[in-house]
Design an enzyme around this catalytic site. Structure first.
Site, PDB file in Angstrom:
ATOM      1  N   ASP A   8       0.885  -1.158   0.000  1.00  0.00           N
ATOM      2  CA  ASP A   8       0.000   0.000   0.000  1.00  0.00           C
ATOM      3  C   ASP A   8       0.925   1.210   0.000  1.00  0.00           C
ATOM      4  O   ASP A   8       1.522   1.552   1.020  1.00  0.00           O
ATOM      5  CB  ASP A   8      -0.870  -0.047   1.272  1.00  0.00           C
ATOM      6  CG  ASP A   8      -1.606   1.260   1.531  1.00  0.00           C
ATOM      7  OD1 ASP A   8      -1.605   2.141   0.645  1.00  0.00           O
ATOM      8  OD2 ASP A   8      -2.190   1.394   2.625  1.00  0.00           O
ATOM      9  N   GLU A 171      -7.136   1.046  -4.269  1.00  0.00           N
ATOM     10  CA  GLU A 171      -7.107   0.949  -2.806  1.00  0.00           C
ATOM     11  C   GLU A 171      -8.430   0.486  -2.189  1.00  0.00           C
ATOM     12  O   GLU A 171      -8.436  -0.455  -1.382  1.00  0.00           O
ATOM     13  CB  GLU A 171      -6.653   2.288  -2.215  1.00  0.00           C
ATOM     14  CG  GLU A 171      -5.155   2.471  -2.402  1.00  0.00           C
ATOM     15  CD  GLU A 171      -4.690   3.914  -2.343  1.00  0.00           C
ATOM     16  OE1 GLU A 171      -5.460   4.779  -1.925  1.00  0.00           O
ATOM     17  OE2 GLU A 171      -3.541   4.162  -2.740  1.00  0.00           O
ATOM     18  N   ASP A 193     -12.858   5.424   1.635  1.00  0.00           N
ATOM     19  CA  ASP A 193     -11.411   5.456   1.869  1.00  0.00           C
ATOM     20  C   ASP A 193     -10.910   6.895   1.892  1.00  0.00           C
ATOM     21  O   ASP A 193     -10.758   7.527   0.845  1.00  0.00           O
ATOM     22  CB  ASP A 193     -10.740   4.643   0.741  1.00  0.00           C
ATOM     23  CG  ASP A 193      -9.215   4.618   0.853  1.00  0.00           C
ATOM     24  OD1 ASP A 193      -8.672   5.265   1.767  1.00  0.00           O
ATOM     25  OD2 ASP A 193      -8.577   3.950   0.018  1.00  0.00           O
TER      26      ASP A 193
END
Ligand code: AMP
Length: 610
Positions: A8, A171, A193
């Site tokens: 990430d 993501e 998010d």
């Protein structure tokens, strides 16, 4: 089988994960932290620092410390977002040779993929330390709303870092994967998010057969925690100006301290109702008096300062639901991802909008990295528990410019990827041998309001009267969300493969050179780590030997043989010390054997006499 790591690559923090024995685990760095700041610095001595050690020295080396490079990746220099970054960042952003933006650290200019590569390389090393072997394959996440240029640049960053990025995933999709993995559920979920730099919302249908299908996605790549921090900074700067008639923004060091303090206050206000921002000696007055900044900030004030930012995320949620053709009550669970979702007002806004409490039990900082590693493992491993299919969508409409400067759509926003579409082009003049095509991504009807991905010229067409040559051009978006174009002369069947040269991307030669430098860095860094390890080992052995000296002397000094042994031991220690002083790592490594023998012999003597 090669292990695939999931990374990430966040605006402010990055996280690396791997699937072990069917379970995804987050890998902690050497300091024991599961997330590593996405920060890179170059010291006065020219040393590269990445992660926590870069963050720790940011205040005193603000000009040469990069944070939030992700906000600049794949962007052209001449854009409002980059102008805004130039005005607010303490580091120097300069124009690159392809109209891209670059960052100057000390006397060297770096491309943004190169900076991101340094973070990726750090994550790669963290994984290698943990796994005990080299890692070459990775799945890297990007905000769902990233366009082709930003995705391509992220892939370039992976290549520079020595990683084969086998897939780029979004993501929020990664978040949903981690949430639904192993649960065997049929559910429609929304993933909200809000990270340090970007906001994304995705609606997914998860099926118990292991299909994760994104229905729609939307976002804003310039809306995140940093904007919240900026509101606090503005408020502090304004208060200070009213009190002292001094603009703190003029001082880079003061600005960096303000930034840190603003973020800290914001995070604290997630847990308490008020906090004091206290920055002694922030600046000197024109009369050379030291001035201090001291301000009380309440949670209510913070919520007021940032109300419109939270509202904007809610509006985007509304748009996405519309796109998905779903009503709020059809969303069965809401997953919160990203550090900013710890802010109570954000959680409240999300529950009010979706009319349900967000699901607990997923860790907002780790869930994206975990999802990336799950996808990585699924791509290389065909065991049953990793049997799943990820169907993502393209966040932007893909099209071309047509007469009148209009934008003709080829692949609609929210189409499932991979996908492709073909379009025939005919010549408009007699003997026309080339056609120029501009490929764009965006939602405006006007071509110039969309993002130009690149242009290409179809050359080598046969000479023929106007309208007689027909070329079929196929536009394709792969599973990474990256665009490619192929052309085929319909009559001759002759094919041309065209790369859409990203207008702000790097050339392969540049990438090769950067890869070379990154790999030299990796070798040097591993070498440094080894030297450090040898030094520490030598220091420990010397300390143990030193401690035993008096006792050993007392036992053996009576004999010639003993005196000789003591003499030799002293020589071994002295030589090791001399090698350490000279920084002779290779020599010291050889000396470790002699030190170990001496230490064992000493322990033996003491043990026998005891
Ligand atoms: P991410 O990009 O997901 O790592 O999120 C980082 C952002 O989350 C930064 O802007 C942080 O300041 C913010 N953040 C982290 N912890 C908290 C917290 N407890 N309250 C509010 N914001 C936070």
């Amino acid at each position: 089988m090669d292990k695939v790591i999931g990374i990430d690559l966040g605006t402010f923090n990055s996280c690396v994960s791997v699937v072990e024995g069917g379970t995804p685990v987050v890998i902690a760095n050497r300091g024991g932290y599961k997330v590593t700041p996405s920060m890179v610095a170059v010291t006065e001595a020219g040393k590269r620092l990445v992660g926590h050690i870069a963050k720790r020295q940011a205040v005193t080396n603000a000009e040469n410390t990069v944070y939030a490079a992700k906000r600049l990746i794949g962007r052209k220099f001449d854009t409002p977002q980059v102008k805004n970054a130039i005005a607010t960042c303490p580091y120097r952003i300069v124009e690159g040779p392809h109209g891209d933006c670059r960052i100057q650290l000390r006397d060297k200019v770096y491309s943004i993929p190169e900076i991101s590569a340094m973070v990726l390389q750090e994550m790669k090393m963290i994984a290698e330390d943990y796994l005990g072997h080299e890692v070459t394959k990775a799945v890297v996440t990007v905000p769902a709303y990233f366009n082709d240029g930003q995705r391509q640049a992220t892939k370039d960053a992976g290549q520079i870092a020595g990683l084969d990025v086998i897939r780029i995933i979004n993501e929020p999709t990664a978040g949903a994967l981690a949430y639904g993995f192993g649960k065997n559920i049929d559910r429609t979920v929304a993933v909200y998010d809000l990270g340090g730099g970007t906001f994304d919302i995705s609606i997914l249908e998860i099926s118990s057969a292991g299909v994760f299908k994104v229905v729609s996605t939307a976002g804003d790549t310039f809306l995140g925690g940093e904007d919240f921090d900026q509101r606090i900074i503005d408020w502090l700067v304004q208060g200070f100006r009213e009190e002292h008639d001094i603009d703190l923004r003029q001082d880079r060091m003061a600005l960096q301290r303000l930034k840190d303090a603003a973020e800290k206050a914001k995070c604290e206000l997630s847990a308490v109702m008020e906090t004091e921002v206290n920055l002694p000696f922030i600046i000197s007055s024109p009369r050379n008096e030291a001035l201090h900044l001291q301000q009380l900030l309440t949670r209510a004030q913070l919520e007021e300062l940032t109300q419109d930012l939270v509202e904007r995320t809610v509006q985007i949620c509304e748009m996405t639901l519309d796109e998905a053709g779903l009503e709020k009550d059809e969303i069965e669970d809401v997953v919160l991802v990203g550090g900013m979702t710890r802010m109570p007002r954000v959680q409240q806004a999300v529950s009010e909008f979706f009319e349900r409490e967000p699901c607990k039990g997923v860790h907002p900082d780790e869930v994206v990295g975990l999802g990336a590693s799950i996808q990585g493992a699924a791509l290389v491993d065909d065991s049953k528990e990793l049997d799943m299919v990820l169907l993502d969508v393209t966040p932007h409409t893909l099209g071309i410019m047509v007469a009148g400067g209009f934008f003709e759509e080829l692949i609609q926003q929210n189409s499932t990827v991979p996908t492709s579409d073909s379009k025939p082009f005919t010549t408009v003049r007699d003997n026309q041998t080339a056609v120029k095509i501009l490929v764009l991504q965006g939602e405006s009807k006007k071509a110039d309001e969309n993002e130009l991905l690149g242009e290409f010229i179809l050359t080598g067409l046969r000479r023929a009267p106007a309208g007689q040559i027909e070329v079929d051009v196929t536009f394709e978006i792969n599973a990474d969300g990256i665009v490619s174009v192929h052309a085929k002369d319909t009559e001759t069947g002759k094919e041309q493969s065209i790369t859409v040269t990203a207008t702000s991307g790097l050339t392969q030669d540049e990438i090769d050179l950067m890869m070379q430098e990154a790999s030299e860095y990796a070798v040097a860094r591993r070498g440094d780590e080894e030297s450090e390890g040898v030094k520490q080992q030598a220091e420990t052995l010397i300390a143990e030997i030193q401690k035993l000296f008096p006792e050993v002397e007392a036992v053996v000094a009576g004999s010639d043989f003993g005196r000789d042994a003591i003499e030799k031991a002293r020589a071994v220690v002295d030589r090791a010390r001399m090698l350490m002083d000279r920084n002779d790592s290779a020599g010291l490594k050889e000396q470790i054997d002699a030190l170990t023998r001496t230490q064992r012999m000493f322990k033996g003597v003491v043990g026998k006499s005891a």
